[in-house]
Write a protein that holds these residues in place. Structure first.
Motif, PDB file in Angstrom:
ATOM      1  N   GLN A  63       0.828  -1.210   0.000  1.00 42.62           N
ATOM      2  CA  GLN A  63       0.000   0.000   0.000  1.00 42.62           C
ATOM      3  C   GLN A  63       0.860   1.258   0.000  1.00 42.62           C
ATOM      4  N   ARG A  64       1.915   1.244   0.774  1.00 48.93           N
ATOM      5  CA  ARG A  64       2.761   2.433   0.886  1.00 48.93           C
ATOM      6  C   ARG A  64       3.530   2.714  -0.404  1.00 48.93           C
ATOM      7  N   CYS A  65       3.990   1.650  -1.064  1.00 45.51           N
ATOM      8  CA  CYS A  65       4.807   1.810  -2.272  1.00 45.51           C
ATOM      9  C   CYS A  65       3.976   1.825  -3.551  1.00 45.51           C
ATOM     10  N   GLY A  66       2.693   1.505  -3.450  1.00 42.26           N
ATOM     11  CA  GLY A  66       1.835   1.500  -4.625  1.00 42.26           C
ATOM     12  C   GLY A  66       2.214   0.449  -5.642  1.00 42.26           C
ATOM     13  N   THR A  67       2.671  -0.703  -5.173  1.00 36.98           N
ATOM     14  CA  THR A  67       3.045  -1.799  -6.068  1.00 36.98           C
ATOM     15  C   THR A  67       2.851  -3.117  -5.332  1.00 36.98           C
ATOM     16  N   TYR A  68       3.118  -4.228  -6.013  1.00 35.09           N
ATOM     17  CA  TYR A  68       2.977  -5.524  -5.369  1.00 35.09           C
ATOM     18  C   TYR A  68       4.100  -5.739  -4.353  1.00 35.09           C
ATOM     19  N   SER A  69       3.749  -6.374  -3.229  1.00 39.21           N
ATOM     20  CA  SER A  69       4.739  -6.843  -2.266  1.00 39.21           C
ATOM     21  C   SER A  69       4.364  -8.266  -1.880  1.00 39.21           C
ATOM     22  N   ARG A  70       5.316  -8.976  -1.323  1.00 41.21           N
ATOM     23  CA  ARG A  70       5.044 -10.357  -0.958  1.00 41.21           C
ATOM     24  C   ARG A  70       5.901 -10.794   0.221  1.00 41.21           C
ATOM     25  N   LYS A  98       9.285  -1.276 -13.870  1.00 42.97           N
ATOM     26  CA  LYS A  98      10.004  -0.506 -14.880  1.00 42.97           C
ATOM     27  C   LYS A  98       9.191   0.740 -15.225  1.00 42.97           C
ATOM     28  N   PRO A  99       9.807   1.790 -15.741  1.00 36.91           N
ATOM     29  CA  PRO A  99       9.061   2.990 -16.125  1.00 36.91           C
ATOM     30  C   PRO A  99       7.930   2.660 -17.104  1.00 36.91           C
ATOM     31  N   GLY A 100       6.744   3.177 -16.808  1.00 33.77           N
ATOM     32  CA  GLY A 100       5.614   2.948 -17.689  1.00 33.77           C
ATOM     33  C   GLY A 100       4.767   1.748 -17.328  1.00 33.77           C
ATOM     34  N   GLN A 101       5.245   0.890 -16.399  1.00 29.67           N
ATOM     35  CA  GLN A 101       4.461  -0.268 -15.994  1.00 29.67           C
ATOM     36  C   GLN A 101       3.316   0.147 -15.084  1.00 29.67           C
ATOM     37  N   GLU A 102       2.185  -0.538 -15.224  1.00 29.10           N
ATOM     38  CA  GLU A 102       1.040  -0.301 -14.352  1.00 29.10           C
ATOM     39  C   GLU A 102       1.300  -0.936 -12.984  1.00 29.10           C
ATOM     40  N   PRO A 103       0.667  -0.398 -11.918  1.00 28.17           N
ATOM     41  CA  PRO A 103       0.863  -0.971 -10.579  1.00 28.17           C
ATOM     42  C   PRO A 103       0.495  -2.441 -10.485  1.00 28.17           C
ATOM     43  N   GLU A 164       1.381 -13.011  -1.884  1.00 28.15           N
ATOM     44  CA  GLU A 164       1.423 -11.679  -2.490  1.00 28.15           C
ATOM     45  C   GLU A 164       0.233 -10.797  -2.111  1.00 28.15           C
ATOM     46  N   PHE A 165       0.518  -9.478  -2.105  1.00 32.85           N
ATOM     47  CA  PHE A 165      -0.501  -8.451  -1.914  1.00 32.85           C
ATOM     48  C   PHE A 165      -0.348  -7.426  -3.032  1.00 32.85           C
ATOM     49  N   ASP A 166      -1.497  -6.900  -3.514  1.00 32.32           N
ATOM     50  CA  ASP A 166      -1.416  -5.904  -4.583  1.00 32.32           C
ATOM     51  C   ASP A 166      -1.272  -4.501  -3.998  1.00 32.32           C
ATOM     52  N   ASP A 167      -1.288  -3.497  -4.873  1.00 32.37           N
ATOM     53  CA  ASP A 167      -1.046  -2.121  -4.439  1.00 32.37           C
ATOM     54  C   ASP A 167      -2.126  -1.582  -3.512  1.00 32.37           C
ATOM     55  N   LYS A 168      -3.273  -2.277  -3.438  1.00 41.35           N
ATOM     56  CA  LYS A 168      -4.345  -1.874  -2.516  1.00 41.35           C
ATOM     57  C   LYS A 168      -4.303  -2.688  -1.222  1.00 41.35           C
ATOM     58  N   GLY A 169      -3.323  -3.561  -1.087  1.00 46.01           N
ATOM     59  CA  GLY A 169      -3.214  -4.382   0.111  1.00 46.01           C
ATOM     60  C   GLY A 169      -4.088  -5.615   0.080  1.00 46.01           C
ATOM     61  N   ARG A 170      -4.583  -5.985  -1.101  1.00 46.95           N
ATOM     62  CA  ARG A 170      -5.431  -7.174  -1.221  1.00 46.95           C
ATOM     63  C   ARG A 170      -4.567  -8.412  -1.463  1.00 46.95           C
TER      64      ARG A 170
END
Length: 241
Positions: A63-70, A98-103, A164-170
């Motif tokens: 959630q904090r970084c706006g990307t996937y974490s695991r 990478k630049p231009g990639q979606e979250p 894994e969790f997505d950028d929304k913490g799901r």
């Protein structure tokens, strides 16, 4: 000589001493088992708390970084055997876009970076992939835990399990389509020691072994797709299919 009166005697007979010793041995064994059980229970409580904290750290990082974490789980770094996982080592990783990639885009164009401090589960407590599984009554993606080969601090080419969790913490299935629902999943820890035999799984022999043939001391958490993490409190919650 002084003659003892009939019906009076001094000391114990050999048979009586043996009986007393046998009773004491049984009582000492029961006491040791109770103390050992209490010790394992406390270690398991500590392990579940630690495991849950690591999951929540991965979730907050996403959630904090706006990307996937695991959360990645690997074998103890002291264990060099490829055939016995002995999964105790945990670390949080963040997907580097990478630049231009979606979250929500997680693919080989990016890489995973270990963040924070890796931790070990308490001695004698292990993560069990065999007993960790999605709830069968739910629908959606089949595979809820990922497998990957990554380079970890001080260890290259390690096989890991990923949560894994997505950028929304799901909570999401590995590389899942954002529109595909992920099933709730039980993440189970067991008490035991490295070995094989009756009830063994993932290179771990449960100690003790329950009457149902499953680990006698086990616990864990239930992770829901929306990200809620709940404790598993009963054997039915842990092992019921």
């Amino acid at each position: 000589m002084k003659i003892l009166s009939k019906g009076k005697r001094s000391g114990f007979t050999l048979v009586e001493l043996l009986v007393v010793m046998a009773i004491m041995a049984v009582l000492m064994g029961l006491g040791g088992a109770m103390i050992n059980g209490v010790g394992k229970g406390r270690s398991m409580d500590s392990a579940v708390g630690q495991f849950r904290q690591m999951l929540e750290e991965a979730q907050r990082t996403a959630q904090r970084c706006g990307t996937y974490s695991r959360l990645v789980i690997a074998k103890d770094e002291k264990n060099r055997s490829d055939r016995s996982p002995h999964l105790r080592w945990m670390a949080v990783q963040t997907f580097q876009r990478k630049p231009g990639q979606e979250p929500t885009e997680v693919n080989p164009k990016g890489s995973w970076k270990t963040t924070g401090t890796p931790k070990l589960l308490p001695q004698g407590i292990y993560f069990s992939p065999k007993h960790s599984r999605a709830l069968e009554w739910s629908h959606g993606s089949k595979d809820v835990m990922g497998r990957d080969t990554v380079s970890l601090p001080g260890r290259a080419g390690m096989e890991v399990y990923c949560i894994e969790f997505d950028d929304k913490g799901r909570f999401v299935a590995p590389n899942a389509d954002p529109l595909t629902a992920t099933r709730p999943c039980r993440m189970v820890l067991v008490a035991g020691r490295p070995g094989t035999g009756k009830g063994a799984a993932d290179g771990i022999l449960p100690v003790p072994l329950g009457k149902d043939g499953k680990p006698g001391v086990a616990a864990g958490v239930l992770v829901w797709p929306h990200g809620k993490i709940e404790a598993l409190r009963t054997r039915e919650q842990i092992f019921d299919n």
